[in-house]
Design an enzyme around this catalytic site. Structure first.
Site, PDB file in Angstrom:
ATOM      1  N   GLN A   1       0.841  -1.237   0.152  1.00  0.00           N
ATOM      2  CA  GLN A   1      -0.062  -0.104   0.014  1.00  0.00           C
ATOM      3  C   GLN A   1       0.693   1.044   0.175  1.00  0.00           C
ATOM      4  O   GLN A   1       0.554   2.358   0.027  1.00  0.00           O
ATOM      5  CB  GLN A   1      -0.980   0.145   1.415  1.00  0.00           C
ATOM      6  CG  GLN A   1      -1.861  -0.966   1.586  1.00  0.00           C
ATOM      7  CD  GLN A   1      -2.270  -0.764   2.996  1.00  0.00           C
ATOM      8  OE1 GLN A   1      -2.006  -1.602   3.517  1.00  0.00           O
ATOM      9  NE2 GLN A   1      -3.399  -0.096   3.176  1.00  0.00           N
TER      10      GLN A   1
ATOM     11  N   LEU B   1       1.140  -3.850  15.346  1.00  0.00           N
ATOM     12  CA  LEU B   1       1.197  -3.744  16.695  1.00  0.00           C
ATOM     13  C   LEU B   1      -0.396  -3.236  17.179  1.00  0.00           C
ATOM     14  O   LEU B   1      -0.628  -3.779  18.248  1.00  0.00           O
ATOM     15  CB  LEU B   1       1.962  -2.367  17.034  1.00  0.00           C
ATOM     16  CG  LEU B   1       3.468  -2.490  16.907  1.00  0.00           C
ATOM     17  CD1 LEU B   1       4.189  -1.071  16.928  1.00  0.00           C
ATOM     18  CD2 LEU B   1       4.101  -3.394  17.963  1.00  0.00           C
TER      19      LEU B   1
ATOM     20  N   CYS C   1       0.906   7.119 -24.698  1.00  0.00           N
ATOM     21  CA  CYS C   1       1.651   6.041 -25.125  1.00  0.00           C
ATOM     22  C   CYS C   1       1.006   4.685 -25.140  1.00  0.00           C
ATOM     23  O   CYS C   1       0.671   4.387 -23.976  1.00  0.00           O
ATOM     24  CB  CYS C   1       3.014   6.230 -24.816  1.00  0.00           C
ATOM     25  SG  CYS C   1       4.043   7.489 -25.548  1.00  0.00           S
TER      26      CYS C   1
ATOM     27  N   CYS D   1       6.080  11.509 -27.174  1.00  0.00           N
ATOM     28  CA  CYS D   1       4.887  11.879 -27.793  1.00  0.00           C
ATOM     29  C   CYS D   1       4.622  13.369 -27.310  1.00  0.00           C
ATOM     30  O   CYS D   1       3.722  13.922 -28.092  1.00  0.00           O
ATOM     31  CB  CYS D   1       3.896  11.114 -27.678  1.00  0.00           C
ATOM     32  SG  CYS D   1       2.910  11.170 -25.997  1.00  0.00           S
TER      33      CYS D   1
ATOM     34  N   CYS E   1       6.025  13.839 -21.982  1.00  0.00           N
ATOM     35  CA  CYS E   1       6.811  12.465 -22.703  1.00  0.00           C
ATOM     36  C   CYS E   1       7.647  12.906 -23.618  1.00  0.00           C
ATOM     37  O   CYS E   1       7.326  13.601 -24.389  1.00  0.00           O
ATOM     38  CB  CYS E   1       5.407  11.612 -23.116  1.00  0.00           C
ATOM     39  SG  CYS E   1       5.897  10.368 -23.931  1.00  0.00           S
TER      40      CYS E   1
ATOM     41  N   CYS F   1       3.491   4.103  -0.899  1.00  0.00           N
ATOM     42  CA  CYS F   1       3.988   4.736  -2.030  1.00  0.00           C
ATOM     43  C   CYS F   1       5.375   5.279  -2.185  1.00  0.00           C
ATOM     44  O   CYS F   1       5.788   6.093  -3.219  1.00  0.00           O
ATOM     45  CB  CYS F   1       2.966   6.128  -2.248  1.00  0.00           C
ATOM     46  SG  CYS F   1       1.236   5.827  -2.050  1.00  0.00           S
TER      47      CYS F   1
ATOM     48  N   HIS G   1      -1.112   1.654  -4.601  1.00  0.00           N
ATOM     49  CA  HIS G   1      -1.542   3.097  -4.395  1.00  0.00           C
ATOM     50  C   HIS G   1      -0.591   3.844  -4.997  1.00  0.00           C
ATOM     51  O   HIS G   1      -0.370   5.016  -4.791  1.00  0.00           O
ATOM     52  CB  HIS G   1      -1.701   3.522  -2.841  1.00  0.00           C
ATOM     53  CG  HIS G   1      -2.569   2.710  -2.304  1.00  0.00           C
ATOM     54  ND1 HIS G   1      -2.855   2.461  -1.024  1.00  0.00           N
ATOM     55  CD2 HIS G   1      -3.927   2.204  -2.955  1.00  0.00           C
ATOM     56  CE1 HIS G   1      -3.898   1.945  -0.695  1.00  0.00           C
ATOM     57  NE2 HIS G   1      -4.535   1.690  -1.838  1.00  0.00           N
TER      58      HIS G   1
HETATM   59 ZN   LIG Z   1       3.853   9.648 -24.772  1.00  0.00          ZN
END
Ligand SMILES: [Zn+2]
EC number: 2.3.1.286
Length: 400
Positions: free
Chosen positions: A167, A298, A198, A228, A225, A169, A187
Site C-alpha cells: 500500500q 502492533l 503512449c 509523444c 513525454c 507509495c 497506491h
Molecule cells: Zn507518450
C-alpha cells in the site's frame, strides 16, 4: 370548542410535558452514569436504589462503555513479550519454509523505521500536502529501505516469497532491489510518472518525488513525454480514486498471486484499506481453501480473527528474528546498489526547473571497496539479486 385536533394551548402544554420528561430522562442518565463510575463499595444506599430502579439505563450505559473500551483497545499498540514473540516467530518460520506460494502484503508500518510518515494516513505526507501544509522534501529523499524491506528482497531472492503487494507509495520495495515484476504498488509510487497517451504506457522513473504538483483528481506532473509530448501523470491513487494504471499498480499480478497463494504474510498494515479488496483475500473460495494468514502488526486489524497467527511486534524486530530463525543474512542497503539510479530517466535540458524536490543522490563518499555503482540510465550490470528483473524493465521504458 370545534371538533378536530387539540387547541394551540393544549399543544403547547403537551410540548412542555414532553420536554420536561426528556430533561428528567437526561438528568437521570447523568446521575446513573455518575454512580456507575463509582466503585460499588462507595455507593450510598440511595444511589444503590436508583441503580436498581434504572435497570434499562444501567444496561445501556454498560454497553456503551464496553464498546468504547473495545474501540480504545483496537487503537492501542500492543507488544508481545520477547519470549512469546520468539515462540511465534519460530512458528512463522515454519510457515515460511513450508509455504508453496507466499505473498507478502505490506503497509506503512514497515516504513516507519525509515522515518517515512504514513503516506495517506491522517498525518501522512499526502494529507498534509493536501491541507496546504508543507512537508520537508528532505524527509522523503533521506528515507531508505528498512531491515524489513531488505529481508523481503532476500526472501524473494531465495524463492521463499513469490510476490509483494504494498500500500506504500514510498518506492522503498523497488529501491530494496525487489524486481518490479514481483511488486504490486497498489497506491502508486512517488518516484514514477507515466505517459498514458503512449501504448503501452511509457514509464519514467525519477530520482525525485514527482507528486509535488499533483493532488486528488489532479495528476499532471508538469513534465511531458519524451516520445509523444503528452503531459505525464503521477501514479498515486488517492482516497476516493480507483487505480486503473497497469504499472506500478500491477493489479493483475497481485490478484494472480492472491489466487495462487497458500500463505499470506501481512506486515505493518492496519488492513483497513486492504480488506476492501476482496480479490486479495480469495473471498470467493470456501474458508478452508483460503490462504493461511500471518499478521505482524502492533494494533488490532479486521483480519485478526481469520489469522493463523497474529504477532504483536515491530516489523524490523520480527523480521530480524525470522531471518535468524531461517539462517538467512539480511543484506545491508547500499545507495551504490539502489536500482532506482539505473532505472531512472534523467531530466532533459530545460526540464530542470520542473520540480523543487530534493533529488536522491548516491553518497557523496566514494563507493566502499568491492562495490560498484550501477550506471545511470543503462541496463544494470550489477551482480547478485539487485539486477534481477530490472533488465527487461529498462528495455521497455527505453526512450527512443
Ligand atoms: Zn507518450
Amino acid at each position: 370548542m370545534a371538533a378536530g385536533g387539540p387547541s394551540r394551548s393544549e399543544r403547547k402544554a403537551a410540548e412542555r410535558v414532553r420536554r420536561l420528561r426528556e430533561e428528567q430522562q437526561r438528568e437521570r442518565l447523568r446521575q446513573v452514569s455518575r454512580i456507575l463510575r463509582k466503585a460499588a463499595a462507595e455507593r450510598s444506599a440511595e444511589e444503590g436504589r436508583l441503580l436498581a430502579e434504572s435497570e434499562d439505563l444501567v444496561t445501556e450505559l454498560q454497553g456503551r462503555s464496553r464498546r468504547r473500551e473495545g474501540l480504545k483497545r483496537r487503537q492501542e499498540e500492543v507488544c508481545d513479550d520477547p519470549e512469546e514473540l520468539r515462540r511465534k516467530v519460530r512458528e512463522l518460520a515454519g510457515a515460511v519454509r513450508n509455504a508453496k506460494y507466499l505473498v507478502v502484503y505490506t503497509g506503512a508500518g514497515i516504513s516507519t523505521a525509515a522515518s517515512i510518515p504514513d503516506y495517506r494516513g491522517p498525518n501522512g505526507v499526502w494529507t498534509l500536502l493536501q491541507k496546504g501544509r508543507s512537508v520537508s522534501a528532505a524527509d522523503l529523499s533521506e528515507a531508505e529501505p528498512t531491515l524489513t524491506h531488505m529481508s523481503i528482497a532476500r526472501l524473494h531472492e531465495q524463492k521463499l516469497v513469490q510476490h509483494v503487494v504494498s500500500q506504500n507509495c514510498d518506492g522503498l520495495h523497488l529501491r530494496s532491489g525487489l524486481p518490479q515484476t514481483a511488486i504490486s504498488e497498489l497506491h502508486g509510487n512517488m518516484y514514477i510518472e507515466v505517459c498514458t497517451a503512449c501504448t503501452p504506457n511509457r514509464e519514467y522513473v525519477r530520482v525525485f518525488d514527482v507528486t509535488e504538483r499533483t493532488a486528488l483528481h489532479r495528476h499532471q506532473t508538469g513534465r511531458a513525454c519524451h516520445k509523444c509530448g503528452a503531459q505525464l501523470r503521477d501514479t498515486i491513487v488517492h482516497f476516493g480514486e480507483r487505480g486503473t494504471l497497469g504499472q506500478p499498480l500491477n493489479w493483475e499480478a497481485a490478484t494472480e498471486a492472491a489466487s495462487k497463494a497458500d500463505t499470506i504474510l501481512c506486515l505493518g498494515s492496519s488492513l483497513k484499506v486492504l480488506k476492501k479488496y476482496p480479490r486479495l483475500w480469495c473471498m470467493t473460495k470456501p474458508p478452508s481453501r483460503r490462504p493461511k494468514l500471518y499478521i505482524v502488526n502492533l494494533q488490532w486489524t479486521p483480519k485478526d480473527d481469520w489469522a493463523a497467527l497474529k504477532l504483536h511486534g515491530k516489523c524490523d524486530d520480527v523480521m530480524q528474528l525470522l531471518m535468524d530463525e531461517l539462517g538467512l543474512e539480511i543484506p545491508p542497503y547500499s545507495r551504490w546498489q539502489d536500482p532506482i539510479f539505473s532505472l531512472a530517466t534523467p531530466l532533459r535540458a530545460g526540464e530542470e526547473g520542473t520540480h523543487s524536490r530534493k533529488s536522491l543522490c548516491r553518497s557523496r563518499e566514494e563507493p566502499p571497496p568491492g562495490e560498484r555503482a550501477a550506471p545511470l540510465s543503462s541496463a544494470p550490470v550489477l551482480g547478485g539479486w539487485f539486477g534481477r528483473g530490472c533488465t527487461k524493465r529498462t528495455k521497455r521504458k527505453k526512450v527512443t
